[in-house]
Structures are given as C-alpha cells and as structure tokens.
Design a protein around this motif. Sequence first.
Motif, PDB file in Angstrom:
ATOM      1  N   LYS A  22     -79.810  16.220 -47.996  1.00 22.72           N
ATOM      2  CA  LYS A  22     -80.450  15.357 -49.276  1.00 22.72           C
ATOM      3  C   LYS A  22     -81.318  14.095 -48.399  1.00 22.72           C
ATOM      4  N   LEU A  23     -80.604  13.595 -47.620  1.00 24.32           N
ATOM      5  CA  LEU A  23     -81.211  12.256 -47.043  1.00 24.32           C
ATOM      6  C   LEU A  23     -82.287  12.694 -46.099  1.00 24.32           C
ATOM      7  N   VAL A  24     -82.073  13.691 -45.415  1.00 21.38           N
ATOM      8  CA  VAL A  24     -83.216  14.432 -44.411  1.00 21.38           C
ATOM      9  C   VAL A  24     -84.562  14.645 -45.294  1.00 21.38           C
ATOM     10  N   ASP A  25     -84.234  15.374 -46.346  1.00 22.17           N
ATOM     11  CA  ASP A  25     -85.233  15.758 -47.197  1.00 22.17           C
ATOM     12  C   ASP A  25     -85.772  14.377 -47.724  1.00 22.17           C
ATOM     13  N   ASN A  26     -85.289  13.150 -47.761  1.00 21.47           N
ATOM     14  CA  ASN A  26     -85.874  11.935 -48.372  1.00 21.47           C
ATOM     15  C   ASN A  26     -86.412  10.982 -47.236  1.00 21.47           C
ATOM     16  N   GLY A  27     -86.574  11.656 -45.971  1.00 18.39           N
ATOM     17  CA  GLY A  27     -87.145  10.837 -44.888  1.00 18.39           C
ATOM     18  C   GLY A  27     -86.246  10.069 -43.937  1.00 18.39           C
ATOM     19  N   TYR A  28     -84.949  10.377 -44.068  1.00 19.62           N
ATOM     20  CA  TYR A  28     -83.791   9.432 -43.101  1.00 19.62           C
ATOM     21  C   TYR A  28     -83.740  10.579 -42.131  1.00 19.62           C
ATOM     22  N   PHE A  29     -83.219   9.880 -40.991  1.00 20.68           N
ATOM     23  CA  PHE A  29     -83.181  10.462 -39.640  1.00 20.68           C
ATOM     24  C   PHE A  29     -81.707  10.650 -39.545  1.00 20.68           C
ATOM     25  N   HIS A  30     -81.109  11.863 -39.164  1.00 24.69           N
ATOM     26  CA  HIS A  30     -79.911  12.090 -38.887  1.00 24.69           C
ATOM     27  C   HIS A  30     -79.579  11.942 -37.476  1.00 24.69           C
ATOM     28  N   THR A  31     -78.769  10.931 -36.893  1.00 23.70           N
ATOM     29  CA  THR A  31     -78.379  10.874 -35.545  1.00 23.70           C
ATOM     30  C   THR A  31     -77.682  11.855 -34.784  1.00 23.70           C
ATOM     31  N   TYR A  32     -76.774  12.647 -35.577  1.00 20.30           N
ATOM     32  CA  TYR A  32     -75.794  13.750 -34.891  1.00 20.30           C
ATOM     33  C   TYR A  32     -75.233  14.365 -36.013  1.00 20.30           C
ATOM     34  N   ASP A  33     -75.295  15.801 -35.600  1.00 24.02           N
ATOM     35  CA  ASP A  33     -74.634  16.708 -36.841  1.00 24.02           C
ATOM     36  C   ASP A  33     -73.451  17.293 -36.010  1.00 24.02           C
ATOM     37  N   TRP A  34     -72.389  16.634 -36.219  1.00 18.73           N
ATOM     38  CA  TRP A  34     -71.022  16.919 -35.660  1.00 18.73           C
ATOM     39  C   TRP A  34     -70.705  18.566 -36.454  1.00 18.73           C
ATOM     40  N   THR A  35     -71.022  18.808 -37.497  1.00 18.79           N
ATOM     41  CA  THR A  35     -70.714  20.130 -38.164  1.00 18.79           C
ATOM     42  C   THR A  35     -70.848  21.179 -37.293  1.00 18.79           C
ATOM     43  N   THR A  36     -71.940  21.053 -36.451  1.00 18.74           N
ATOM     44  CA  THR A  36     -72.254  22.366 -35.493  1.00 18.74           C
ATOM     45  C   THR A  36     -71.546  22.264 -34.032  1.00 18.74           C
ATOM     46  N   SER A  37     -70.796  21.313 -33.819  1.00 16.42           N
ATOM     47  CA  SER A  37     -70.097  21.345 -32.617  1.00 16.42           C
ATOM     48  C   SER A  37     -69.097  22.344 -32.335  1.00 16.42           C
ATOM     49  N   GLU A  38     -68.656  22.618 -31.014  1.00 13.83           N
ATOM     50  CA  GLU A  38     -67.708  23.580 -30.949  1.00 13.83           C
ATOM     51  C   GLU A  38     -66.585  23.380 -31.577  1.00 13.83           C
ATOM     52  N   LYS A  39     -66.301  22.024 -31.961  1.00 10.39           N
ATOM     53  CA  LYS A  39     -64.894  21.596 -32.732  1.00 10.39           C
ATOM     54  C   LYS A  39     -64.881  22.209 -33.904  1.00 10.39           C
ATOM     55  N   SER A  40     -65.876  22.712 -34.325  1.00  6.05           N
ATOM     56  CA  SER A  40     -65.781  23.532 -35.663  1.00  6.05           C
ATOM     57  C   SER A  40     -65.657  24.882 -35.508  1.00  6.05           C
ATOM     58  N   LYS A  41     -65.785  25.311 -34.260  1.00  5.02           N
ATOM     59  CA  LYS A  41     -65.266  26.790 -34.066  1.00  5.02           C
ATOM     60  C   LYS A  41     -64.007  27.117 -33.524  1.00  5.02           C
ATOM     61  N   GLY A  42     -63.241  25.948 -33.336  1.00  4.44           N
ATOM     62  CA  GLY A  42     -61.720  26.097 -32.908  1.00  4.44           C
ATOM     63  C   GLY A  42     -61.525  26.099 -31.583  1.00  4.44           C
ATOM     64  N   SER A  43     -61.972  26.481 -30.754  1.00  2.00           N
ATOM     65  CA  SER A  43     -61.628  26.653 -29.464  1.00  2.00           C
ATOM     66  C   SER A  43     -62.322  25.437 -28.368  1.00  2.00           C
ATOM     67  N   LEU A  44     -61.274  24.604 -28.109  1.00  2.00           N
ATOM     68  CA  LEU A  44     -61.924  23.484 -27.401  1.00  2.00           C
ATOM     69  C   LEU A  44     -61.193  23.045 -25.963  1.00  2.00           C
ATOM     70  N   THR A  45     -61.861  22.486 -25.109  1.00  2.00           N
ATOM     71  CA  THR A  45     -61.312  21.852 -23.957  1.00  2.00           C
ATOM     72  C   THR A  45     -61.217  20.341 -24.129  1.00  2.00           C
ATOM     73  N   LEU A  46     -60.131  19.672 -23.101  1.00  2.00           N
ATOM     74  CA  LEU A  46     -60.359  18.269 -23.070  1.00  2.00           C
ATOM     75  C   LEU A  46     -61.749  17.648 -22.854  1.00  2.00           C
ATOM     76  N   ASP A  47     -62.449  18.335 -22.345  1.00  2.00           N
ATOM     77  CA  ASP A  47     -63.716  17.957 -21.760  1.00  2.00           C
ATOM     78  C   ASP A  47     -64.933  18.056 -22.870  1.00  2.00           C
ATOM     79  N   ASP A  48     -64.502  19.252 -23.579  1.00  2.00           N
ATOM     80  CA  ASP A  48     -65.289  19.314 -24.685  1.00  2.00           C
ATOM     81  C   ASP A  48     -65.351  18.323 -25.981  1.00  2.00           C
ATOM     82  N   LEU A  49     -63.892  17.825 -25.908  1.00  2.00           N
ATOM     83  CA  LEU A  49     -63.609  16.747 -26.896  1.00  2.00           C
ATOM     84  C   LEU A  49     -64.138  15.239 -26.520  1.00  2.00           C
ATOM     85  N   LYS A  50     -64.170  15.163 -25.189  1.00  2.00           N
ATOM     86  CA  LYS A  50     -64.764  13.975 -24.336  1.00  2.00           C
ATOM     87  C   LYS A  50     -66.308  13.861 -24.829  1.00  2.00           C
ATOM     88  N   THR A  51     -66.991  15.150 -24.563  1.00  2.00           N
ATOM     89  CA  THR A  51     -68.434  15.184 -25.012  1.00  2.00           C
ATOM     90  C   THR A  51     -68.743  15.042 -26.358  1.00  2.00           C
TER      91      THR A  51
END
Length: 130
Positions: A22-51
């Motif tokens: 909704k915010l993007v549709d109203n012209g705001y800029f989203h700085t980062y979408d963490w919902t698409t990160s590897e964290k959401s998929k469940g398998s992570l390394t410590l390097d992934d968490l750092k990134t």
Amino acid sequence: MEKFYVASSFRNLDAVRYVTSKLVDNGYFHTYDWTTSEKSKGSLTLDDLKTIGENEKKAVMESDFIVVLLPGGKGTHIELGIALGQGKRIFLYSPDREIENVETTSTFYHLPEVEKCFGTLDDLLKKISG
C-alpha cells in the motif's frame, strides 16, 4: 519520495506485505524487503545472518521513517533502537493496545518520536499518509 522500512516478525508476514504494498502504491520507496530473504526459507549460515543484518541496518538508516508492526521479536526491537538513535520518525502499530499495559510495555514505545497507532492496518496507513 519518502523512504520507509517495515520492522516486524515473520508472524506478521501478511501484514508486512500489505502495508508495504500500500505504501509503495502511494508513492513511497521501500528501502529493503526482508520478507524475501533466505531467513524466510529457514536454512541459514552465520554469514547469511550477517548479510541480512547489514542489509536491514542499512535500510533502517536510509529510511525517512519506519513502521513497526507488533508483535515483534529481537530484530524488530533492534531496528526500533537504530531508528530511535538516528532520530527517525516511527509509527508503532499495536493491534490490541497491549503497549498501553504499564506492566508489560517498553519504555521506548512511549518516547515522543514514536507515533502509536491502533485499529486496523488501514487506520495505520491513513496516519502515515496523514
């Protein structure tokens, strides 16, 4: 164009995506979408968490404001702290007004730079666009 970041937990994934779209549709800029990160998929390394942490920190610092959707976890509250330390505008959404319970609330929720929002997500969006 104002830039924003949404801090929350994976428990609120649908709400995060709704507010973001909704915010993007109203012209705001989203700085980062963490919902698409590897964290959401469940398998992570410590390097992934750092990134992921580096990306989230950068996104909060680049934002003009952040939206905090409760309930949140450790990361949510660290992002809130970064935003407070950077003097960002903060919209704190509590669907059940639990943050008004003096026995369980955080002192940081009640600082003057934190705008508390209750009601529906659409009420929150109206307050942001105000």
